[in-house]
Design an enzyme around this catalytic site. Sequence first.
Site, mmCIF file in Angstrom:
data_model
loop_
_atom_site.group_PDB
_atom_site.id
_atom_site.type_symbol
_atom_site.label_atom_id
_atom_site.label_comp_id
_atom_site.label_asym_id
_atom_site.label_seq_id
_atom_site.Cartn_x
_atom_site.Cartn_y
_atom_site.Cartn_z
ATOM 1 N N GLY A 210 -19.047 -17.359 51.571
ATOM 2 C CA GLY A 210 -20.412 -17.848 51.442
ATOM 3 C C GLY A 210 -21.138 -17.364 50.211
ATOM 4 C CG ASP A 318 -30.086 -18.887 49.420
ATOM 5 O OD1 ASP A 318 -30.901 -18.092 49.915
ATOM 6 O OD2 ASP A 318 -28.913 -18.587 49.179
ATOM 7 C CG ASP A 436 -23.370 -13.635 45.400
ATOM 8 O OD1 ASP A 436 -23.999 -12.580 45.586
ATOM 9 O OD2 ASP A 436 -23.468 -14.628 46.148
#
Length: 664
Positions: A210, A318, A436
């Site tokens: 994810g 998001d 990330d």
Amino acid sequence: MNAPSARAGSRRRRFLLLSVAGLLVAAVIAGWFISAREVPGGGDRSRGDLPAVHPVPQHAVSQSGESVPLTGRVHVVAAPETDQPALDALLDVIAAAGGTAEVVAALDKPSEGSSAVYLGLGGEASPARSALRDLGTERPEDGEALDRAEGYVVATGKLEGIPTAVLVGHDGDGVFHSVQTLRQLLKAGSVPALHVSDWPLMETRGVIEGFYGTPWSHQARLDVISFAGRQKMNTYIYSPKDDPLLREKWRDLYSAQELTELQELIEAAEANHLRFTYALSPGIDVCYSRDSDLEDAITKLESLYGLGVRSFVIPLDDIATKVQCPEDLEEFGSGPSNLAKAQAGFLNSLQERFTAGKQDLQPLETVPTFYTGSGSNPYKKQLGRLLDPAIVVQWTGEDVVSHRITRDSAQAARRSYGREDAGRPIVIWDNYPVNDFSQDHLFMAPLIGRDADLYQSVQGIVTNPMIQPYLSLPAIFNYADFSWNGPAYRPQESMDAALAQLAGPDQQVQAAVRAFVDLNQDWQDDELTPSAPALRRDIRQFWSDYDAGKAPSGDLLRRAELLQKLPELLPRMAEPGFAADAEHWAAAAAEFGRGVEEAIAMLEAARRGDSESVAESRRNVNSALTAAGARTQPTLALGVVTPVFGDGELKTFLEDALRRAPGS
């Protein structure tokens, strides 16, 4: 899930939960890592000389009797309906032990010197359950193990005059898990005399791909699924943020080639007893009140259902925190509460229309737009009131990246996302070891900071790994341990077992892996996972000896020599993907190792008054610093970055050495 941080690596340290640092330390001192106890969930550790098993079983004890060799002829007694992946795995175990397996429906006049393994379900009429009774070693815990989903029993004894192991599962999952335990129990090709009664404490245990950044390769996904299955996980969620067909182009259908690869993943998950869960993220531009968007979502999910997917998530994270299209604004109005109303209507309609007539689907899951924090707000209150109570919510804890997730916090979240009269089922989307938002770093410390009894508050937990799939395997191993049996989870024991498995038997390779992982222990300045603890210890000892005028102990020099060998040693690991993922970090570490060796030589030359050698070593140290600081690690959106270790302990040591040597 990490959108804000993924786009700004400089914000990395802003995720710190400084306010709970004291609580974390106090929890450890108070015994947060609860010692195992002889109760369900405690992990019976009175196991005698049994090999370590991960995840730690609820109950595992040595018993009197002889071991069961799998090195010769082995009769595998399995009914026709026995789970095929479990049977295949058992045959692989026997072959790896050096044995020759013969699959039979019943044990009839076994040959002298042979052994037997019964494999099957725990129903009263099954041959495996009958064999378990005939062994005469049943324990009270067996009933609980065989009454629980994914539970199993492994026991040894003698039947028909030959050594026999019995592997019984509550269901196909349990049968498969019993073989994974057997694989770890083997000692010199034999199963020691033992009795294991085991079951998981969390219903959902797995991996969610994810993150933002380069999605995993198809082969990496297959390898992670296989690894997770061996560790008794049961869930793989396909949700890479930079797969456009999940988000930006969510309405588009997959090509034939893409469907073929998805089919392979689905089949691999099934073979490893994992649920393949597909995550469709329409929130960027969906119009919740538009029938055509609902139809597009249903069509997309139906295409995956046709491939065999039976588990779905609709992440709405998001995205904008208010409705966007004119139709939604007209129907619902603006603001977070009205966003929740729009989303609940969309999800409920999807649940009703997509699931109609389908009896084999797992409950639909979603990620709310406000997916952090345990307290209520207008959005959560409205969502909890209107959303179908069967829909499961994924939640990240008090923050996007949560250093501590407590049972009480999860309980509060269940209430916040649920109706007044009932809490909402919660699955934790845990943003560790995801990198990330800091793609120049690796996060390889063991999983910490989750309450041992968290299983009492949540349906499960899934780990969001790093962009590097094979470097994420140690943390995935930790999550498998924790989610199966939280009270028995020991972070360092689990990490040591993971690294030993990935490294293989070569002691030098194991040392190299430990040294590499030590460099990358850093996790958001968390004092429970200090950066490079073993390296720091060696550096402190070196300077202490040096400042006292003593000859340094040599530990730092040996570590430097080992770091220089990382590019050579890591490819010899049992898991070759680890070295490929680590390539640029290993190369930089080797340069730092060369620099440390030269720095030590420089300081020794300075003490001798050998200015020429000092100058030469100085040039070499600076050369190593330059090489180690090169931009070598490619990223999807940030260009090529410099691999960073922890908080730069190696660079700091070299700079300190340069300052201390004459001519600085």
